[in-house]
Enzyme design. Structure first.
Site, short mmCIF file in Angstrom:
data_model
loop_
_atom_site.label_atom_id
_atom_site.label_comp_id
_atom_site.label_asym_id
_atom_site.label_seq_id
_atom_site.Cartn_x
_atom_site.Cartn_y
_atom_site.Cartn_z
N ASP A 35 0.82 -1.23 0.00
CA ASP A 35 0.00 0.00 0.00
C ASP A 35 0.85 1.27 0.00
OD1 ASP A 35 -2.36 -1.68 0.42
OD2 ASP A 35 -1.66 -1.86 2.48
N HIS A 63 -4.07 -1.52 -6.00
CA HIS A 63 -3.37 -0.30 -6.36
C HIS A 63 -4.39 0.77 -6.76
CE1 HIS A 63 0.22 -3.04 -7.63
NE2 HIS A 63 0.19 -2.80 -6.34
#
Length: 468
Positions: A35, A63
């Site tokens: 992340d 994403h």
């Protein structure tokens, strides 16, 4: 088995490669627990790339990419697919999830994704509609799908978590996307590949049923409607036009005319199956070696390796997190950073930047530069801390512990910096950043011994300040 466009003769071009040294690939990898903003960096680099390759993972990764005010969420589709001229590689795939993801992003403006996909015949099964007339139009999206995530893999994932809770009193905290069981099928040599699907479907059906029986023998509560599942898998003829021999495709890309080739990693170094915080990891190699094993790229052809790190640290799920802040600071980072998992919807745990794990990630990957993202989230803090070392019983330890029980016990040694207390989101050049922010960045850079090439101060690609 036959392809609409069969691979070239294996003897052609191999005696004396057209490009003796070969094109170098640029690899983008997560340097923390995921992340970090890899998608944003890949999207930025993809605008100048000829080939974009996803090398591992599955729809357990997430994403977020913002382009022209539109926010796209990718799990299976590589971040570079926004570029209308792209190619990509290497995930485990759940077919319904792929189509749902594509449809959701099409509504946001993503067009032509199905025209830029290529699948390797060695992939453990992938079924995606494809327009074969597009193969020579600009760049393409080249996808080695290493395993298919069947619906029952996801059920097994959930059963395994329930069993862990009952027997050990704790869980791993998986995304329950079936990634672990899928890789287990691959490793136990019972997985099914694209070449199986494109061959005799009767034989494929038998192999599929045997795979289901194997899991049912291990998990008595598992029920699978095999006929219904097989109906979903009758995509052979739709898939056939897009299938290529991935090894030769990659070889020609590396040794043909000069190309800019970009490799996108999913997950991150601390989630790597071998080098991460085991067992609270994913099931693939998300360090630089995964680019070689996932795509068939020789180490000689690895060029730049970019690590991506937030200006603080986050983690989703269970596992040790030495710099975690279970206080108002952690809550502020979570709220300001909108720290919610793209894949799971779970709130991310938040804490100070940990340079011990960044140095460790660098040891494994050999980063040539770092992208430091989400600096703007720190704008309102009076002071900012950075973890620089771990201590056990008051003594520094010189390494990142393999033992998770030991990692839970470490005391973090911090360096404290004054906050800059000003908005950095409009900064587009290094000189636009406050001096205190520059000092923070230079400290990070010097401590890990890797230059910082980009600093992110917002969601869009325009918010990435390029240093050199």
């Amino acid at each position: 088995m036959s392809y609409t466009n069969p691979p070239s003769n294996p003897t052609q071009g191999l005696k004396r490669p057209r490009n003796e040294t070969g094109n170098k690939v640029t690899v983008v990898l997560g340097a923390q627990w995921g992340d970090e903003g890899k998608g944003k960096v890949v999207d930025l680099l993809a605008t100048e790339s000829d080939l974009v390759c996803r090398c591992q993972g599955g729809n357990n990764a997430g994403h977020t990419v913002v382009v022209e005010g539109k926010e796209y969420d990718f799990h299976l589709l590589p971040s570079g697919i926004i570029n209308p001229k792209s190619i990509c590689n290497g995930v485990v795939i759940h077919l319904p999830g792929l189509f749902e993801e594509a449809e959701n992003n099409e509504k946001k403006g993503l067009k032509g994704w199905e025209k830029r996909l290529i699948v390797s015949d060695r992939a453990h099964l992938a079924m995606i509609p494809y327009d074969p007339t597009s193969i020579n139009k600009g760049l393409h999206l080249f996808c080695f799908y290493l395993s298919t995530v069947f619906d029952f893999h996801q059920v097994v994932d959930g059963i395994q978590e329930t069993q862990r809770q009952a027997t050990e009193g704790k869980i791993i905290g998986t995304t329950k996307k079936g990634i672990g069981p899928t890789y287990a099928s691959k490793a136990s040599r019972t997985g099914l590949r694209v070449c199986d699907l494109l061959g005799d479907f009767k034989e494929f059906s038998t192999k599929f049923k045997n795979l289901v029986k194997q899991y049912q023998s291990m998990y008595s509560s598992l029920t699978v409607d095999t006929e219904s599942q097989l109906k979903k898998l009758k995509y052979g003829e739709r898939l056939r036009p897009m299938v290529r021999d991935g090894v030769y495709y990659m070889y020609e890309a590396l040794h043909g005319p000069p190309k800019k080739i970009l490799v996108e990693g999913a997950n991150a170094a601390l989630l790597d199956i071998d080098f991460g915080t085991y067992p609270f990891v994913t099931s693939s190699n998300c360090t630089v070696g995964g680019a070689c094993t996932g795509l068939g790229i020789p180490p000689l052809n690895i060029g730049e390796v970019y690590g991506v790190s937030k200006a603080y640290t986050t983690r989703v799920g269970i596992g040790a997190f030495p710099t975690e802040q279970l206080n108002v600071t952690g809550e502020l980072l979570q709220t300001r950073g909108h720290e919610v998992g793209v894949t799971t919807g779970r709130k991310r745990r938040c804490g100070w930047l940990d340079l011990v794990i960044l140095r460790y990630a660098h040891m494994i990957n050999g980063f040539t530069a770092i992208a430091l993202t989400k600096l703007d989230i720190l704008d309102v803090l009076d002071e900012i801390k950075v973890g620089v070392a771990y201590k056990i019983n008051g003594k520094r330890i010189p390494h990142f512990p393999a033992d998770m029980e030991l990692l839970h016990k470490v005391e973090v040694e911090y360096e404290t910096f004054p906050g800059w207390k000003s908005d950095t989101s409009a900064a587009r050049k290094w000189n636009n950043l406050p001096q205190k922010a520059q000092n923070y960045i230079r400290f990070v850079e010097n401590h890990i011994g890797v230059p910082i090439k980009w600093v992110g101060v917002g969601k869009s690609r325009e918010c990435m300040i390029q240093m050199f």
